[in-house]
Design a protein around this motif. Sequence first.
Motif, PDB file in Angstrom:
ATOM      1  N   ARG A 286       0.697  -1.241  -0.037  1.00 15.30           N
ATOM      2  CA  ARG A 286      -0.342  -0.621  -0.345  1.00 15.30           C
ATOM      3  C   ARG A 286       1.008   1.556  -0.262  1.00 15.30           C
ATOM      4  O   ARG A 286       1.562   1.553   0.360  1.00 15.30           O
TER       5      ARG A 286
ATOM      6  N   ASP B 112       2.832  -3.759   6.298  1.00 16.09           N
ATOM      7  CA  ASP B 112       3.375  -2.853   7.137  1.00 16.09           C
ATOM      8  C   ASP B 112       4.663  -2.029   7.618  1.00 16.09           C
ATOM      9  O   ASP B 112       5.252  -1.946   8.670  1.00 16.09           O
TER      10      ASP B 112
ATOM     11  N   ASP C 174      -7.978   1.597   1.655  1.00 11.22           N
ATOM     12  CA  ASP C 174      -7.662   1.318   2.897  1.00 11.22           C
ATOM     13  C   ASP C 174      -7.703   2.256   4.149  1.00 11.22           C
ATOM     14  O   ASP C 174      -7.869   1.202   5.167  1.00 11.22           O
TER      15      ASP C 174
ATOM     16  N   TRP D 291     -10.017   0.563   7.139  1.00 11.78           N
ATOM     17  CA  TRP D 291      -9.719   1.280   8.697  1.00 11.78           C
ATOM     18  C   TRP D 291     -10.359   2.141   9.507  1.00 11.78           C
ATOM     19  O   TRP D 291     -10.922   1.608  10.645  1.00 11.78           O
TER      20      TRP D 291
ATOM     21  N   GLU E 250       2.408  -7.024  14.181  1.00  5.43           N
ATOM     22  CA  GLU E 250       2.715  -6.519  13.147  1.00  5.43           C
ATOM     23  C   GLU E 250       2.089  -5.658  11.682  1.00  5.43           C
ATOM     24  O   GLU E 250       2.432  -4.746  11.166  1.00  5.43           O
ATOM     25  N   ASP E 251       1.421  -6.720  11.527  1.00  2.00           N
ATOM     26  CA  ASP E 251       0.740  -7.108  11.069  1.00  2.00           C
ATOM     27  C   ASP E 251      -0.382  -5.784  10.490  1.00  2.00           C
ATOM     28  O   ASP E 251      -1.452  -5.954   9.503  1.00  2.00           O
ATOM     29  N   GLU E 252      -0.855  -4.609  11.274  1.00  3.73           N
ATOM     30  CA  GLU E 252      -1.573  -4.094  11.766  1.00  3.73           C
ATOM     31  C   GLU E 252      -1.145  -2.606  12.414  1.00  3.73           C
ATOM     32  O   GLU E 252      -1.274  -1.841  12.037  1.00  3.73           O
ATOM     33  N   HIS E 253       0.238  -2.548  12.105  1.00  8.29           N
ATOM     34  CA  HIS E 253       0.798  -1.432  11.789  1.00  8.29           C
ATOM     35  C   HIS E 253       0.621   0.027  11.077  1.00  8.29           C
ATOM     36  O   HIS E 253       0.035   0.920  11.876  1.00  8.29           O
ATOM     37  N   ASP E 254       0.113  -0.296   9.824  1.00  3.12           N
ATOM     38  CA  ASP E 254      -0.583   0.634   9.002  1.00  3.12           C
ATOM     39  C   ASP E 254      -1.400   1.068   9.678  1.00  3.12           C
ATOM     40  O   ASP E 254      -2.298   2.256   9.158  1.00  3.12           O
ATOM     41  N   ALA E 255      -2.064   0.328  10.010  1.00  2.32           N
ATOM     42  CA  ALA E 255      -3.341   0.163  10.337  1.00  2.32           C
ATOM     43  C   ALA E 255      -3.702   0.981  11.278  1.00  2.32           C
ATOM     44  O   ALA E 255      -4.243   2.154  11.638  1.00  2.32           O
TER      45      ALA E 255
ATOM     46  N   HIS F 103       2.230   8.233  14.380  1.00  5.70           N
ATOM     47  CA  HIS F 103       4.275   7.370  13.875  1.00  5.70           C
ATOM     48  C   HIS F 103       5.290   8.157  13.664  1.00  5.70           C
ATOM     49  O   HIS F 103       5.357   8.547  12.767  1.00  5.70           O
TER      50      HIS F 103
ATOM     51  N   ASN G  66      11.332   6.207   9.272  1.00  2.83           N
ATOM     52  CA  ASN G  66      11.854   5.132   9.435  1.00  2.83           C
ATOM     53  C   ASN G  66      12.750   5.213  10.667  1.00  2.83           C
ATOM     54  O   ASN G  66      13.532   6.145  10.110  1.00  2.83           O
TER      55      ASN G  66
END
Lengths: 105, 589
Positions: free
Chosen positions: A6, A18, B4, B8, B34-39, B51, B54
Motif C-alpha cells: 500500500r 506494514d 485501505d 480501517w 505487526e501486520d496491523e501497524h499501518d492501520a 508514529h 523509519n
Amino acid sequence: MSVALRILDDGAWLSVDDQRRVSVSELWRLDAPEFCDCDLVDFIAEGFTEVSADGREVAVTTYGKCIACGESGVPGRLPVGRIREGSYEGYDRQHVVLRPIERRG
Amino acid sequence: MPTDVERWKSEVYGNEIREHLFRFAEEGWESIPEDEHDAWFERFKWWGLYHQRNGQESYFMMRIGTPNGVLEPGQTEVVAEIADEYARGPETNPEFGDGYVDWTTRQSIQLHWIKLEDIPAIFEKLEANGLSTQQACGDSWRNIVGNPMAGKAPEFVDALPVIEELNETFKGNEDHANLPRKWKVSVTGSPDGSGQGDINDLALEPASKEIDGEEVRGFNVRVGGGLSRNEPRLARDIDVFVRPENAVEVAGGISALFREHGDREDRYNARIKFLVDEWGPEKLRRVLQEDFVDFELESAGEDIREQYTYNAGGEEHGDLIGVHEQRDGNYYVGLNVLVGRMGADDTLELARLAEEYGSGEVRISQRQNVMITDVPEADLDDLLDEPLLEDYSPDPHPFMRGSVACTGTEFCSLSIVETKNRQVRYARWLKENVDLPEGVEDFHIHLSGCTASCAQPQIADISLRGMKTRKDGEPVEALDIGLGGGLGENPQFADWVGQRVPADEVPGAIENLLATFEDNREGSETFREFIARHDEEELEEFIEPEETSYEDPYMHNTKMTWYPYAEDDDMDASPAPTDGDGNSIVADD
C-alpha cells in the motif's frame, strides 16, 4: 502467503507488510525515452499514486521529474523490488537502471 | 473501491480508538500486531499521535490542539513539564538539545520522542489541566485557528466565543468524527487578515451586512483553501454571510456536506478544495442550502479585506511580535521563537514570566511565535529586561523574525530534507552576512520539507521546498525556490522559479536576489511589488545559486538516516524500537 502492498503518507512511501520500504525523493536512472529526450532519465520520484504486483515484481506508479532537463510527469509503473518466498526484496535502485513495466514487450 | 484508510476507519475510528491505544500502551509496543501497524498508526492520528519515521519505530509525535492558540493560565507549565519528562529521545539535537516544544503554524503544540507506554499518563495530565490531543490529526475537525489575540486585541467582530463554541461542538462529535480528509477551519474577527483564512478548508472572515435595516456584524464564508500536494488553492467565496450565533449551524452544515460528498475513493482528491473545483462555489452553496442548513442563508456581507495588513507585502509586520496594547489597556508582548522550537526549560520560564507579569496566559501564533498577555503597563519594562527575552526577542532581526520551518526529516516521514536546523543556520548566516535593502523590515522565508507545505511556503517572500539533486554527481539535499507569495486583500501564491538548488547554495541565492532587488528597485517599491513587476522568465534569472561561507552539515540523504544528527546516523545503528524504559527491543529471531 499474501503480501500487503500500500501507499502511505500522502504518496510518500510504499509500505510492504506494514513496513515503509520505498520512499519518494530517491534519485533513479530510468530507461524511458518517451518521458524526455535525455539518454537516461535522471529521475527524482516525487509521489507514488498506485502500487501493483506484476507476477512477483512490485511496481509503483510514480510522478516526478528529470533533474537534468526538468521534464515532469508519470513515466509509468516503475519496478522497485520483488517478492521472493513471501518476502519483499528491494532492488538496488540507486545503482541500476529501472525500466517502466509498460516498456517491456 | 474504498481505500485501505477508509476501510480501517470504517472498522474503528474516532473516540473508540482511545481504548485500543490505552490497551496497547498497557501491554507495550510489541502488542501492536505487526501486520496491523499501518492501520493503527493511521487511527492513532485521530488522538494526535503520529508514529515517527523509519528508524524511530515505537516513538510518536504528539500534537496538542489549543484552539486559536490559547494556553490558559497554568497550561504552559504543564506542557513544559510533559516535554521535560517525556519528550526525550535516544539522541540530542545539536541546536535544540533534548526535550523541546514545537509551536506550530496551526497554533498547536508538538512534542517528539513520545513512547507509547507513556501516553496514558500524559493524557491524564493534559486532560486534568484542560488540554487535549483529540482530533489534533486525522480526518476530522483540526485545531481551529485565527488571530491569536482574539478577545484582547481590536476586533471587528468577536471571534473567540465562536471558536470556543465550534471547538466545543465538533470535538468528539461522532457525526463529524470521520470525514473524508482533514478539516481545517479559521475564524477571524480582527481587521488585519491574520487568521490566514484563505488557506483553510473553511474560513469565517469578518464582514457586516444590513439586515432589516440594521447593521449586523458577523462573517463571510469561504471554502476550499489549502496548500498541499502542489495544488494550492485560495478559499473561495460562496456568497454566504453568517451571524456569530449561526456559525455552528453553518460550519456544521458545510462539514456535513464534505462528509457526504467528499471523495473517499481517492485520498489525493479528498480535500474539499477539489470538490469546490469540481462543483464551483454556486453549486456548493445550493447543496448547502437545500440539504444541510435549515434556515435561509444570507448572501455575503461587506467584507473588510481592504484593511488586511498581515503578510500583505507592505512594511507593517502584523505578526504580533513586540509590545502591543490590548483593548482593556493592558499589553501583550509577542516573542520571536526561531522556527517555533523552544526547550522545556525555556518553556517553563515562559510560563513563569506569564504568571509573574501577566495573567498566566500564553498564546501561539501561526508564525510559530508566542505572546504573553495581560501585562500591566507598569510591569512592561521589568518583563522586557528578563533574560529569556534575549533569546526570544520582542524585537528580532528580520531574518530571525521571518523564519518559519516545518518538522523535516528529523522526525517526519513525508519530508525530503532536513529543515529546522537548516533554517536556523540560514537565518543566522543571513543576519551576519546580508544587509536588507533600506526600509525592508519584514521578510519571510519559509522552509517546508515537502509539498505537504506545513511551513506554508507558498505565502512567504521566499518560499523553500525540499527536493533532491545531484552535485558533483552525488545526490544532495536541495530546495526549490519560490517568489512572490503572500496574503492580504489580494493573496498570491509563490511562483516556483528556482528548481533544485543545492541546499548549501541557497543562502548565496538569497543574498544575490536581495542585491538584484536593491539594484533594480523602483523608488521605495516593496519586495513583493518588485517580484510582481517581473515575469516568470525574469524571475528565473534572479535566482543565482552560489556557494558562500555558509556551511551545511545536512547535505547527505538525511531521510535515510535513523536520526540526522547522531554520530552514527546509519539506519542500522538505530536503537529503535525500544520498550517503555527506552531500552532497545531485540528481535527474537
